[in-house]
Design an enzyme around this catalytic site. Sequence first.
Site, PDB file in Angstrom:
ATOM      1  N   HIS A 102       3.992   2.847   2.355  1.00 52.05           N
ATOM      2  CA  HIS A 102       2.785   2.196   2.860  1.00 52.05           C
ATOM      3  C   HIS A 102       2.710   2.537   4.352  1.00 52.05           C
ATOM      4  O   HIS A 102       3.761   2.621   5.003  1.00 52.05           O
ATOM      5  CB  HIS A 102       2.866   0.672   2.829  1.00 52.05           C
ATOM      6  CG  HIS A 102       2.959   0.030   1.485  1.00 52.05           C
ATOM      7  ND1 HIS A 102       4.123  -0.085   0.802  1.00 52.05           N
ATOM      8  CD2 HIS A 102       2.010  -0.590   0.734  1.00 52.05           C
ATOM      9  CE1 HIS A 102       3.897  -0.738  -0.336  1.00 52.05           C
ATOM     10  NE2 HIS A 102       2.624  -1.040  -0.410  1.00 52.05           N
ATOM     11  N   ASP A 105       4.999   0.247   6.355  1.00 54.01           N
ATOM     12  CA  ASP A 105       6.465   0.349   6.381  1.00 54.01           C
ATOM     13  C   ASP A 105       6.936   1.606   7.113  1.00 54.01           C
ATOM     14  O   ASP A 105       8.044   1.661   7.588  1.00 54.01           O
ATOM     15  CB  ASP A 105       7.150   0.218   4.995  1.00 54.01           C
ATOM     16  CG  ASP A 105       6.297   0.530   3.801  1.00 54.01           C
ATOM     17  OD1 ASP A 105       5.724  -0.404   3.227  1.00 54.01           O
ATOM     18  OD2 ASP A 105       6.195   1.721   3.439  1.00 54.01           O
ATOM     19  N   GLU A 233      -3.246   0.614  -9.190  1.00 52.37           N
ATOM     20  CA  GLU A 233      -2.043   0.004  -9.775  1.00 52.37           C
ATOM     21  C   GLU A 233      -2.384  -1.388 -10.311  1.00 52.37           C
ATOM     22  O   GLU A 233      -2.546  -2.331  -9.548  1.00 52.37           O
ATOM     23  CB  GLU A 233      -0.944  -0.079  -8.708  1.00 52.37           C
ATOM     24  CG  GLU A 233       0.369  -0.589  -9.267  1.00 52.37           C
ATOM     25  CD  GLU A 233       1.504  -0.556  -8.249  1.00 52.37           C
ATOM     26  OE1 GLU A 233       1.565   0.378  -7.428  1.00 52.37           O
ATOM     27  OE2 GLU A 233       2.331  -1.487  -8.266  1.00 52.37           O
ATOM     28  N   GLU A 269       3.053  -0.140 -13.400  1.00 48.83           N
ATOM     29  CA  GLU A 269       4.369  -0.683 -13.031  1.00 48.83           C
ATOM     30  C   GLU A 269       4.929  -1.473 -14.207  1.00 48.83           C
ATOM     31  O   GLU A 269       4.248  -2.318 -14.790  1.00 48.83           O
ATOM     32  CB  GLU A 269       4.258  -1.566 -11.789  1.00 48.83           C
ATOM     33  CG  GLU A 269       5.612  -2.145 -11.374  1.00 48.83           C
ATOM     34  CD  GLU A 269       5.639  -2.653  -9.947  1.00 48.83           C
ATOM     35  OE1 GLU A 269       5.110  -1.962  -9.051  1.00 48.83           O
ATOM     36  OE2 GLU A 269       6.197  -3.740  -9.720  1.00 48.83           O
ATOM     37  N   ASP A 308       7.383 -10.997 -10.148  1.00 50.81           N
ATOM     38  CA  ASP A 308       7.714  -9.585 -10.035  1.00 50.81           C
ATOM     39  C   ASP A 308       9.108  -9.454  -9.423  1.00 50.81           C
ATOM     40  O   ASP A 308       9.239  -9.382  -8.208  1.00 50.81           O
ATOM     41  CB  ASP A 308       6.637  -8.974  -9.107  1.00 50.81           C
ATOM     42  CG  ASP A 308       6.415  -7.504  -9.300  1.00 50.81           C
ATOM     43  OD1 ASP A 308       6.999  -6.921 -10.220  1.00 50.81           O
ATOM     44  OD2 ASP A 308       5.625  -6.924  -8.519  1.00 50.81           O
TER      45      ASP A 308
HETATM   46  C1  XLS Z   1       3.467  -5.025  -5.737  1.00 52.08           C
HETATM   47  C2  XLS Z   1       3.201  -3.605  -5.926  1.00 52.08           C
HETATM   48  C3  XLS Z   1       3.301  -2.762  -4.670  1.00 52.08           C
HETATM   49  C4  XLS Z   1       2.582  -1.463  -4.875  1.00 52.08           C
HETATM   50  C5  XLS Z   1       2.234  -0.725  -3.631  1.00 52.08           C
HETATM   51  O1  XLS Z   1       3.678  -5.775  -6.674  1.00 52.08           O
HETATM   52  O2  XLS Z   1       4.033  -3.134  -6.923  1.00 52.08           O
HETATM   53  O3  XLS Z   1       4.640  -2.570  -4.320  1.00 52.08           O
HETATM   54  O4  XLS Z   1       3.325  -0.615  -5.672  1.00 52.08           O
HETATM   55  O5  XLS Z   1       1.419  -1.437  -2.778  1.00 52.08           O
HETATM   56 NI    NI Z   2       4.265  -1.136  -7.446  1.00 50.80          NI
HETATM   57 NI    NI Z   3       5.071  -4.831  -8.152  1.00 54.70          NI
END
Ligand code: XLS
Ligand code: NI
Ligand code: NI
Length: 452
Positions: A102, A105, A233, A269, A308
């Site tokens: 990101h 980061d 995502e 994910e 998560d």
């Molecule tokens: C959060 C997401 C994040 C994305 C990128 O739950 O997985 O890490 O992958 O912003």
């Molecule tokens: Ni992610």
């Molecule tokens: Ni995540």
Amino acid sequence: MAEFFTDVAPIRFEGPDTDTDLAFRVYDPDRVVLGQRMADHLRMAVCYWHSFHWPGSDVFGGGTFDRPWLEAGRDPMDAARMKMDAAFEFFTKLGVTFFCFHDADLAPTGDTFAESKRNLEELVDLAGQHMERTGVQLLWGTSNAFSHPRFAAGASTNPDPEVFAYAAAQVKNAMDATHRLGGANYVLWGGREGYETLLNTRMRQEADQLARFLTMVVEYKHAIGFEGALLIEPKPQEPTKHQYDYDCATVHGFLERYDLVGELLVNIEVNHATLAGHSFHHEVAYAVDHGIFGSIDANRGDPQNGWDTDQFPNSVEEMSLALYEILRGGGFTTGGFNFDTKLRRQSLDRADLFHGHVGAMDTLAQSLLVAASLLEDAELEAARDARYAGWGEGLGAQILDGKHSLADLEEQVASGGLDPQPVSGGQERLENLVNRTLWRAVSAPPDPPPAA
Ligand code: XLS
Ligand code: NI
Ligand code: NI
């Protein structure tokens, strides 16, 4: 350049019988599976945020990790350079192909937008030099439009158009950074694109805003000639109570509704799939079947928790089933497996970051062997083909071609011309077939090297 992971030597493939803790037992980057190197099948990436930008804090307590660049009182740019040295040392010792980041980061947020932009540009230059030096590539970049308080009510779905504009500016710069580093994809995770309460929310208004935002992102991609894929995502909730990009099917419907199909794919994910009440296998199969599959954030949840947890993947079965669908669909194009994974807060040793990734990479390598074997012996596919055979010819083909009406079909049934009989779905036999392959595939000898 100071070394940080001084106790760890570069990780090597040593095979299944090695006694070395930190060695690959299955992942052998050059081993050829179905005509392609393992490394090229899996396209694995380390994430910058959880691995280097997170101190091991949680909602009840502060950081626990030994991450000197995150200590208070350092000059933020010096700290960011130190973090990057450690990150690239880690990537090369691990022998991973890619990384992901990101904006926030990679580079410290400045006091003004202009300062943040300068910081990002400077660190992108430095990342470019590290990439050149090490050969590590960028799987994807993204923008953090969810942490800063201005995004509390969303980025593109914010009720305030000025916040929309701010997020647009940030995403433009993150896309430029990704493009400059030759990123294979650009990701959009709508962390706060959802709501906390319907009492103050107009869902249709926010959906229109999100669609406008994504359309601008698509236009900008074409304007700068970025050839990577744009990826959404999906996640059902957390941090918001409800997130609009709930799951693959929801995102797909949204793309159809706003005429964006073909421009955006999904980054699935594992832990988001399970939070949405699906299996990871389901989400991958949906995306592959509907032509929206892009990339994977590989991790796992904890079946006892409703959040998560982002643990390192360790289930060969879960990953094999997903990889089977991916291989069936032709494999990754621009996508890959990004480890969106966090150590546990008590994993304090520097080497723990290696243990997590080495295990995860071996899990994926094992899963690749299983998936390849399922594909090669073709029994699963044969069973599916047989199950749907009726739709390829005769009555089935005519129905799909629109050659029959309800009334037509009623006539055929009423006249006694049709008398369908139930047939077995064979689920247990197929489950056994998968299990047999799970324990057989890994011990099988590698394919012979391709003829020169
Ligand atoms: C959060 C997401 C994040 C994305 C990128 O739950 O997985 O890490 O992958 O912003
Ligand atoms: Ni992610
Ligand atoms: Ni995540």
